[in-house]
Design a protein around this motif. Structure first.
Motif, PDB file in Angstrom:
ATOM      1  N   TRP A  28       0.834  -1.210   0.000  1.00 56.19           N
ATOM      2  CA  TRP A  28       0.000   0.000   0.000  1.00 56.19           C
ATOM      3  C   TRP A  28       0.865   1.255   0.000  1.00 56.19           C
ATOM      4  N   LYS A  39      -5.342  10.795  -3.315  1.00 60.95           N
ATOM      5  CA  LYS A  39      -5.877   9.437  -3.432  1.00 60.95           C
ATOM      6  C   LYS A  39      -5.606   8.573  -2.214  1.00 60.95           C
ATOM      7  N   SER A  42      -8.886   8.282  -0.261  1.00 54.25           N
ATOM      8  CA  SER A  42     -10.108   8.068  -1.030  1.00 54.25           C
ATOM      9  C   SER A  42     -10.925   6.960  -0.392  1.00 54.25           C
ATOM     10  N   SER A  43     -12.130   6.776  -0.873  1.00 55.22           N
ATOM     11  CA  SER A  43     -13.041   5.796  -0.272  1.00 55.22           C
ATOM     12  C   SER A  43     -12.569   4.364  -0.461  1.00 55.22           C
ATOM     13  N   SER A  44     -11.777   4.095  -1.488  1.00 58.23           N
ATOM     14  CA  SER A  44     -11.273   2.749  -1.748  1.00 58.23           C
ATOM     15  C   SER A  44      -9.756   2.712  -1.606  1.00 58.23           C
ATOM     16  N   LEU A  45      -9.230   1.550  -1.220  1.00 61.96           N
ATOM     17  CA  LEU A  45      -7.794   1.407  -1.058  1.00 61.96           C
ATOM     18  C   LEU A  45      -7.091   1.490  -2.409  1.00 61.96           C
ATOM     19  N   ILE A  46      -5.885   2.021  -2.391  1.00 66.34           N
ATOM     20  CA  ILE A  46      -5.093   2.117  -3.617  1.00 66.34           C
ATOM     21  C   ILE A  46      -4.467   0.752  -3.890  1.00 66.34           C
ATOM     22  N   MET A  47      -4.885   0.124  -4.971  1.00 67.04           N
ATOM     23  CA  MET A  47      -4.389  -1.207  -5.309  1.00 67.04           C
ATOM     24  C   MET A  47      -3.560  -1.222  -6.588  1.00 67.04           C
TER      25      MET A  47
END
Length: 273
Positions: A28, A39, A42-47
């Motif tokens: 991560w 980012k 943000s609402s979603s994890l950075i993948m």
């Protein structure tokens, strides 16, 4: 017998899950280093990787000077590891193989010193370094913690298992104590030396409080102190922070991979004893 294949399957599944949980923060952070700061929350994890890695590294270099900080950290950590390993090994050799009055008492004091909070020693060390005129120097970063109690304990436990008969035979053949130490004892201690070196390197590389107190100019900053300077009162660029964190973990990983084949056997040697 039928249960063993199932046990192995569940064991490997548990190990894979544990590995994923352990490695995900590093992944991560690496993905965060390739994306812009916004980012990160943000609402979603950075993948997936982004396109801001070069920009984040360039900005980070402008803020802290990566080359200078990396040199400071590597020079301090490597020098400290070599000197502390030498001192710890000689002390452990004396505690394990020499008989003298007060040996157990002195060793117990070393162990008790591990229970003293590190923060309690900062002020006396600072006044000592100031009296010697060593503040904001490399010796102030390297010398205070050379006699690391845990390293002495770890090496002593391994040296207790070394056959004393070999040392007696060497003495009969005319070998001196230094020759016995360097030519006979140390070559058989490679696993323990590797394990202790990893602990010492990680301790010094990750040391934050003492370098923060001992140095006050940016050209003497180590990586932990330099990264902490990125957290100001105004906007924080987390892309730069993650880039710095990713770069800071690289030397530790390389150092561990270089010595990993000796690490497990060195730890098991002290544990069995």
């Amino acid at each position: 017998m039928r249960k063993k294949p199932l046990q192995k399957v569940f064991l490997y599944i548990a190990l894979v899950i544990g590995a994923i949980i352990s490695l995900f923060p590093f992944y991560w952070a690496l993905m965060g280093a390739t994306n812009e700061s916004g980012k990160m929350f943000s609402s979603s994890l950075i993948m997936l990787p982004g396109s801001k890695l070069v920009e984040n590294i360039v900005n980070l270099n402008e803020q802290i000077g990566i080359g200078r900080v990396m040199f400071n950290s590597l020079f301090v950590s490597i020098t400290y590891t070599i000197l502390a390993l030498l001192i710890s090994t000689m002390a452990a050799y004396a505690f394990a193989k020499f008989q003298f009055k007060g040996r157990n008492v002195i060793f117990a004091i070393f162990l008790l010193s591990m229970m003293i909070p590190y923060h309690a020693t900062v002020i006396p060390l600072f006044k000592m370094m100031a009296a010697l005129g060593w503040l904001n120097t490399y010796q102030a970063l390297i010398l205070p913690n050379l006699a690391y109690p845990f390293a002495i304990f770890l090496m002593r436990q391994n040296m207790l298992a070394f056959p004393t008969a070999l040392m007696e035979a060497a003495r009969i053949d005319g070998a001196g104590e230094w020759k016995i130490f360097w030519k006979i004892v140390l070559p058989s201690m490679k696993p323990a030396l590797a394990a202790t070196a990893i602990f010492l390197f990680m301790f010094q590389w990750n040391n934050f409080l003492w370098p923060l107190v001992a140095v006050n100019t940016t050209d003497m900053y180590t990586f932990p102190v330099a990264l902490s300077s990125l957290f100001g009162l105004s906007r924080i660029d987390y892309g730069q922070v993650m880039a710095g964190v990713s770069l800071a973990t690289v030397p530790i990983i390389i150092f561990f991979l270089m010595l990993q084949r000796h690490f497990i056997s060195g730890m098991l040697g002290s544990a069995v004893k």
